[in-house]
Design a protein around this motif. Sequence first.
Motif, mmCIF file in Angstrom:
data_model
loop_
_atom_site.group_PDB
_atom_site.id
_atom_site.type_symbol
_atom_site.label_atom_id
_atom_site.label_comp_id
_atom_site.label_asym_id
_atom_site.label_seq_id
_atom_site.Cartn_x
_atom_site.Cartn_y
_atom_site.Cartn_z
ATOM 1 N N VAL A 1 53.672 -52.646 -47.464
ATOM 2 C CA VAL A 1 54.537 -52.565 -46.291
ATOM 3 C C VAL A 1 53.973 -53.396 -45.134
ATOM 4 C CG1 VAL A 1 53.381 -50.549 -45.287
ATOM 5 C CG2 VAL A 1 55.831 -50.895 -44.913
ATOM 6 N N ASP A 2 54.854 -53.919 -44.306
ATOM 7 C CA ASP A 2 54.430 -54.587 -43.074
ATOM 8 C C ASP A 2 55.306 -54.105 -41.929
ATOM 9 O OD1 ASP A 2 53.648 -56.158 -40.993
ATOM 10 O OD2 ASP A 2 54.029 -58.070 -41.965
ATOM 11 N N LEU A 3 54.744 -53.199 -41.136
ATOM 12 C CA LEU A 3 55.468 -52.645 -39.990
ATOM 13 C C LEU A 3 55.031 -53.282 -38.674
ATOM 14 C CD1 LEU A 3 55.420 -48.835 -40.890
ATOM 15 C CD2 LEU A 3 57.391 -50.363 -40.941
ATOM 16 N N SER A 4 54.207 -54.322 -38.758
ATOM 17 C CA SER A 4 53.689 -54.890 -37.507
ATOM 18 C C SER A 4 54.806 -55.572 -36.718
ATOM 19 C CB SER A 4 52.536 -55.850 -37.800
ATOM 20 O OG SER A 4 52.954 -56.889 -38.648
ATOM 21 N N SER B 1 47.165 -52.920 -39.640
ATOM 22 C CA SER B 1 48.196 -53.236 -38.643
ATOM 23 C C SER B 1 49.580 -53.156 -39.272
ATOM 24 C CB SER B 1 47.952 -54.619 -38.041
ATOM 25 O OG SER B 1 48.187 -55.640 -38.987
ATOM 26 N N ARG B 2 49.683 -53.582 -40.521
ATOM 27 C CA ARG B 2 50.995 -53.579 -41.164
ATOM 28 C C ARG B 2 51.455 -52.173 -41.514
ATOM 29 N NH1 ARG B 2 50.664 -59.090 -44.903
ATOM 30 N NH2 ARG B 2 51.014 -60.483 -43.147
ATOM 31 N N VAL B 3 50.528 -51.347 -41.987
ATOM 32 C CA VAL B 3 50.907 -49.980 -42.358
ATOM 33 C C VAL B 3 51.288 -49.168 -41.122
ATOM 34 C CG1 VAL B 3 49.987 -47.793 -43.241
ATOM 35 C CG2 VAL B 3 49.602 -49.906 -44.508
ATOM 36 N N THR B 4 50.596 -49.424 -40.018
ATOM 37 C CA THR B 4 50.829 -48.606 -38.826
ATOM 38 C C THR B 4 51.838 -49.219 -37.874
ATOM 39 O OG1 THR B 4 49.021 -49.714 -37.670
ATOM 40 C CG2 THR B 4 48.482 -47.684 -38.866
ATOM 41 N N GLY B 5 52.157 -50.504 -38.075
ATOM 42 C CA GLY B 5 53.043 -51.170 -37.123
ATOM 43 C C GLY B 5 52.326 -51.629 -35.869
ATOM 44 N N ALA B 6 51.001 -51.682 -35.929
ATOM 45 C CA ALA B 6 50.221 -52.103 -34.762
ATOM 46 C C ALA B 6 50.193 -53.624 -34.647
ATOM 47 C CB ALA B 6 48.788 -51.582 -34.890
ATOM 48 N N LEU C 1 43.105 -44.135 -40.994
ATOM 49 C CA LEU C 1 44.411 -43.476 -40.917
ATOM 50 C C LEU C 1 44.240 -41.965 -40.818
ATOM 51 C CD1 LEU C 1 46.178 -45.685 -43.591
ATOM 52 C CD2 LEU C 1 46.795 -45.566 -41.167
ATOM 53 N N GLU D 1 45.972 -55.163 -43.161
ATOM 54 C CA GLU D 1 46.772 -54.101 -43.786
ATOM 55 C C GLU D 1 46.954 -52.915 -42.836
ATOM 56 O OE1 GLU D 1 45.366 -52.280 -47.433
ATOM 57 O OE2 GLU D 1 47.387 -51.649 -47.936
#
Lengths: 450, 450
Positions: free
Chosen positions: A246-249, B69-74, B39, B67
């Motif tokens: 996943v990529d939520l950045s 940043s992508r998992v957390t949306g940061a 996390l 990763e």
Amino acid sequence: MDIAVEVIETSSLGDRSYLASDGQVAVVVDPQRDIDRILALAADRGVRITHVVETHLHNDYVSGGLELSRVTGAAYVVGAGDEVGFERLAVRDGDELRTGGLSLRVLETPGHTHHHVSYTLQDATTGDVRAVFTGGSMLFGSTGRTDLLGPEHTDALTHAQYHSVRRIAAELPGSAEVLPTHGFGSFCSATPTSGHASTVEQQKTGNPALTLAEQEYVDTLLAGLEAYPAYYAHMGVINTRGPAPVDLSPPRPVDPGELRRRIRQGEWVVDLRDRTAFAAGHLAGSLAFELSTNFVTYLGWLYQYGTPLTLIGESEDQVAEARRELVRIGIDDLAGAATGELAVLADGRPLRSYPVADFAALAAARKERAIHVLDTRRNDEHAQSHVTGSQHVPLHELADRLDEIPEGELWVYCGSGYRASIAASLLDREGHQVVLINDDFDHAAESGLT
Amino acid sequence: MDIAVEVIETSSLGDRSYLASDGQVAVVVDPQRDIDRILALAADRGVRITHVVETHLHNDYVSGGLELSRVTGAAYVVGAGDEVGFERLAVRDGDELRTGGLSLRVLETPGHTHHHVSYTLQDATTGDVRAVFTGGSMLFGSTGRTDLLGPEHTDALTHAQYHSVRRIAAELPGSAEVLPTHGFGSFCSATPTSGHASTVEQQKTGNPALTLAEQEYVDTLLAGLEAYPAYYAHMGVINTRGPAPVDLSPPRPVDPGELRRRIRQGEWVVDLRDRTAFAAGHLAGSLAFELSTNFVTYLGWLYQYGTPLTLIGESEDQVAEARRELVRIGIDDLAGAATGELAVLADGRPLRSYPVADFAALAAARKERAIHVLDTRRNDEHAQSHVTGSQHVPLHELADRLDEIPEGELWVYCGSGYRASIAASLLDREGHQVVLINDDFDHAAESGLT
């Protein structure tokens, strides 16, 4: 043994994931792509995820199971029948998985897919069956649809579904909780589901596969199947190959000039704001996909995968939430996003707008002049009732049937205003003179329009 | 404003990561590859990670920043000077990042790498400087080594390091906490560090870059540099390109026949058990890398990336822990793993073994017969003191210098027994008649051997 099962809802897709634990270790069932929610829940409960299990290769979302298993070090459990492009623990009917005080037993339950499995959840010490994770087999008052793998498989899968649901009812104690993945608005359900909890016993009097004879069940299910979102076609491929992590950045910020250029090139620039805010003022050529419950279903349905996609949001939080919805269906690469005042994003150029009305206003206006009315709902909704004299083009067919839409004043409706607002923006982009009917369809009858 | 900074230790590499938060949002600094720890901590504290920041492109581990940043949306924050193969928020000297009650200011501090940055941590409301994340610049009583990018850069980087550390001391209040990434045993530190907490003020009297004149600092640092793990060569490449997401899921189980076949093919089959258990009985041709603090440093140092690697562990937990250590340095693909009784894994074939002794036993045996002794420590350790008459081959050179090792009885030592056990297994595999000295080197002098 204290076994707890917690639900992780994904209401935009009508899906549930589960985290079952004994207070020490946990099993996750059918996780969505945005695994941060699961990780946070497990951390909050202080449990270690040892198994991530899939009931089937999903057709309505991109699974987060592969990445979740890798991040946590859990075993990734998938039915052995499915050939997949990644390492997994392949399980067959009767296999048992034990972790801490939990035991899962595999039950092959084909129907929703060929190799669909359910998992019964037992207390590992006593063997007591607590629940069954039914995925897309036994749903609350319904069953998973059987036409997602193509029409050539539908008849056989529907018969298989009947026997799978009957097997669950026959083999499990009536007290076992039914824990389905689909329902709650999901297009993966053959018919709407009812309720938010059920036991196997309760299904015996409320589930068509358990109350109807086989052929009657099959005929009823097949007769009730309606169109499903076009994006489903991509999900099986992605899930079989193994989804990218996943990529939520945050998407790259884009400036007004880039927004304009992208719109001019025919790309998708999607405005997430409220549908009435969009109607009151939007960038010429942008599309209205209000970020509310059905956002991702309809965006996924209409979007051509691969088209550059840029978002306009009222805040970075809104963009982040939209991104989360989009990655759930595998729309990973965004061209960028812009936030803030529309006037600023328009960079001094005039905003476009169109009027918002309701069915009562339509009834009043129709008395004065001829008005062309467009119904954007599905065939089944239209067949039940519609505005007299309206043209019917389901939203998901509109882009291909724009040449059927006449010039002149055009009032657009659906069941609530959500789909109509998308349609209105598509038509506005083409230069049509639209009015958005932002109203519940029940009011059409009350206004004497049907 | 209540600002908390928590340390996430990775003691096997001598590294620290940090999570700074105001109770609502958090910034993560220099996360390791296994992001589940971060996390879990963030979830436990109930904070949302909005920024993941890197002080530099690391040479001693694979970053988990991308990763995470992508998992957390940061947002993923990296110094602008480094060209990288992924989307990031590129920052330059003086840039400020704000999130909730936290503010980070970017300070370019070249030395450990060309584009190394530090981040001061301020209270966003008052502007009070609380701490500085110094990465590989100012360490506790030391500075980051400056020779990792190649000898042609070392002199310039050492001078730059001097000025960077001086700049931190000059620009920040003495009360600011120093929060380095390296130290604590890390080979990224030019010299051993001291202590586990420090302020800028305390460094002024204890840090060589602040107490020595420039040329003296440079000369001292360069004179003290010793060999560093060979695997470092791979880390910069991986981190620049953008690491693949972590995979901590269980390796494929392998059976005795496959273990034997893999060993016969010259692959690496690594036994994680205690070094004395290995000595007492192991599969012929397997290698002893006991899973303790220095496991990954020495395995990484000796391992040829790409060679199929299979693990033998006493439990699945031990294999999982080893896998976690290995992914931290980018050894992602394991051929498989076997657990359980060695006798079972040997499938009826005889186990190999060798004796374990200490320095006192060596002293006693030497009185009776000629014994060849092998010192496997680094050059600097050997130069300080060594067993009289011993042969010196640093562990990391042993595989290339096997032809220098004579036939016959061979006692192997290092500083503690850890490296000697690896060397003993390498020599045992070659058919040498080894004795493992599993003892602290201090005892060599006490036994009159030096």
